[in-house]
Design an enzyme around this catalytic site. Structure first.
Site, short mmCIF file in Angstrom:
data_model
loop_
_atom_site.label_atom_id
_atom_site.label_comp_id
_atom_site.label_asym_id
_atom_site.label_seq_id
_atom_site.Cartn_x
_atom_site.Cartn_y
_atom_site.Cartn_z
N LEU A 69 11.72 35.48 45.71
CA LEU A 69 11.05 34.28 46.57
C LEU A 69 10.58 33.30 45.67
CD1 LEU A 69 8.74 36.10 49.30
CD2 LEU A 69 11.13 34.95 49.60
N ASP A 70 10.57 31.94 46.14
CA ASP A 70 9.97 30.79 45.25
C ASP A 70 8.45 31.22 45.32
OD1 ASP A 70 12.50 29.50 45.24
OD2 ASP A 70 11.80 28.10 46.67
N ARG A 71 8.00 30.69 44.17
CA ARG A 71 6.51 31.23 43.88
C ARG A 71 5.68 30.75 44.97
NH1 ARG A 71 2.28 29.43 39.37
NH2 ARG A 71 1.01 28.08 40.91
#
Ligand code: SAH
Length: 564
Positions: A69-71
């Site tokens: 997942l994106d940060r």
């Protein structure tokens, strides 16, 4: 020590059995380590936590990773706890037979039908961001996103999203291209919000052990609902929102928080930075066990109490309060104890001067002596840069204040460092700081106006290898009124006259009205006026703990110039 940066919080666990563990990843926590040597990602953190729980070492914990997942995206992530569970789960991810859905808060969506499929081709643009390309070439990949409007409020909407493909930033890019960027998306033009409002809400899969359907859900974070309701942008306006914004800010600074435990520790940094963290009138700094809260001067008393309560709940030894007047008259206010009470507003007070560390270098700070503490935390990384550059160099530190840059240079092995400042009290503080690291014999202080000092140094033919130019925005001394926006170029010209061959200048300005491009221009013009030539002119990146408001530049800007 302030123990806010634990590896993991049990409340993040959504599901756990012998085969699988699913967590609700907080926004701000990377799902994969961004660079080697940093183990601040959710996988490493979960491993450490599981290891401590089982009484084994982290290397003995198995975690199979199938997803990223994106940060800044929150929500469900699932990991296998046994190697034999991998194949069955990997197959579902590869064949896309498991159902993943996201929720995004977007603006600008007036025309979008309640259901729609976005089909685009994405490629990485020259600026590093992903883009939709109209005429797909070799590198472009197809992206398919199913969109359903879940709720609307004027031009704001919550969308349920399903992805048939998994391209980098797919949802963010496709929604931005459709005219509805995700709120809080700094890369793709999102509206102002406390964070990227994208949440991996649900994952439905077949359990790799017994084949039953497993539905993993991560509750919608408060800030998403709040944004849809068009609630006030200022998190300090509501205690629950403020607690939430603080917890996001804490996660975003995990890496800094952990530096307290290093052999060469860093124990002071910014925990919460105004608009960039969701509350324009609030900034909070960590100084060892203490917090220092800076509040906008016209924040009502009741709200101040709420803020102090929320900060006290984070567990510091004490919380100091500084109130900033709207109309700044720096010196007058700095002395006024009503603006900066001498003792802690919550918890216990610190000694008059305490020692904090930056990468192992000790600095004396005073938390109850006026609006300033003796250290500007937004220059931490620049101090570290100076430290790395300083070995064997002659260093001139203009507007030295308590000598922060000189201390860093001396710790980095500078041949000598000279602090110039118009305040005798600041210079005495600088001498105390330098004495603490035993470098007094390489240090001199000069109580003078910086322009006068430069003129004298020039006449004497003194030259420096490394010069720090970090003036205040405005200052009046007995015979000079300095306005950084107006006089910056002249200041650089004067500094360049005493710069040795192959010398470097760190030029800084902290003013919301001065853009990075203007700083570069002032520096370049000074170089030309002085007949020097530039070997290198580099923008220094802003610090992680001082996030700018969306669409703005950071307040504190700096460039590193090296001349031939
Ligand atoms: N560079 C410092 C921060 C600067 S604060 C740091 O790294 O911590 C501004 C400082 O500039 C104050 O200490 C003030 O006393 C000093 N100052 C203001 N006008 C000045 C002038 N004309 N000449 C020299 N020092 C000045």
């Amino acid at each position: 020590m302030l123990e806010l940066w634990r590896d993991f919080d049990e409340s993040w666990i959504l599901h756990e059995d012998d085969d699988l563990i699913a967590v609700d990843k907080p926004a701000g926590v990377p799902s994969q380590a961004a660079d080697p040597g940093h183990d601040d990602d959710v996988v490493a953190r979960l491993k450490r936590w599981l290891a401590a729980r089982r009484g084994v070492t982290p290397d003995e914990v198995y975690l199979g990773v199938h997803q990223r997942l994106d940060r800044d995206t929150s929500g469900v992530m699932v990991f296998t706890l046994r190697r034999d569970a991998n194949a069955a789960l990997a197959r579902q991810f590869a064949e896309r037979t498991l159902a993943k859905s996201y929720v995004a808060a977007v603006s600008g969506l007036r025309e979008l039908a309640s259901e729609r499929v976005l089909r685009d081709h994405l490629a990485r643009g020259r600026d590093g961001r992903m883009q939709v390309v109209e005429r797909p070439t070799g590198g472009a990949r197809e992206a398919i996103t199913r969109v359903r409007v879940r709720a609307r409020n004027a031009d704001r909407a919550l969308l349920d999203l399903g992805c048939d493909t998994g391209r980098t930033h797919q949802l963010r890019v496709q929604l931005a291209h459709a005219g509805a960027p995700v709120a809080g998306d700094r890369l793709y033009g999102g509206a102002d919000a406390v964070r990227l409002l994208l949440h991996a809400a649900q994952l439905r899969l077949q359990h790799p052990g017994d084949g039953r359907q497993l539905e993993l859900c991560a509750a919608l974070p408060l800030e998403i609902e709040h944004w849809l309701a068009n609630g006030p942008i200022d998190a300090a306006s509501d205690p629950a929102l403020l607690r939430r914004a603080l917890s996001l800010a804490v996660q975003a600074r995990y890496r800094l928080g952990r530096l307290q435990h290093e052999d060469a520790p860093t124990s002071a940094f910014r925990l919460f930075h105004g608009t960039g963290d969701g509350a324009p009138d609030l900034a909070v700094d960590v100084y060892g066990e203490f917090l220092v809260a800076q509040l906008g001067g016209d924040m009502p008393d009741e709200r101040q109490h709420d803020v102090l309560d929320a900060l006290e709940a984070l567990g510091p030894a004490g919380v100091y309060l500084k109130r900033h007047a709207r109309q700044k008259n720096e010196l007058g206010d700095a002395r006024d104890s009503a603006w900066a009470p001498a003792s802690a507003a919550r918890g216990s007070s610190a000694e008059e001067e305490i020692v904090i560390h930056e990468y192992g270098v000790p600095f004396g700070v005073r938390l109850g002596a006026g609006l300033r503490t003796g250290l500007f935390l937004d220059q931490r990384e620049n101090r570290q840069r100076i430290r790395r550059l300083a070995s064997g160099k002659r260093v001139l530190n203009l507007f030295a204040y308590t000598g922060g840059f000189s201390l860093a240079a001396l710790a980095g092995g500078a041949a000598d460092a000279t602090c110039v400042d118009a305040s005798a009290a600041a210079l005495a503080w600088a001498r105390r700081n330098v004495a603490r690291i035993g470098a007094t014999d390489r240090h001199r202080t000069w109580h003078a106006d910086a322009f006068d000092a430069l003129a004298q140094l020039g006449r004497r033919g003194e030259r420096f290898d490394l010069i720090v130019v970090d003036p205040p925005s405005y200052a009046s001394t007995r015979n000079r009124r300095f306005v950084a926006l107006k006089h910056y170029q002249a200041l650089c010209e004067a500094a360049l006259r005493v710069l040795a061959r192959d010398g470097s200048v760190l030029a800084c300005i902290n003013h919301h009205g001065a853009r990075q491009s203007k700083l570069r221009r002032d520096v370049m013009r000074a170089v030309q006026a002085g007949g020097r030539s530039v070997a290198l002119l580099k923008d220094m990146p802003a610090q992680l703990d001082f996030p700018a408001a969306i669409g703005s530049e950071p307040e504190s800007k700096s460039v590193l110039l090296t001349c031939d």
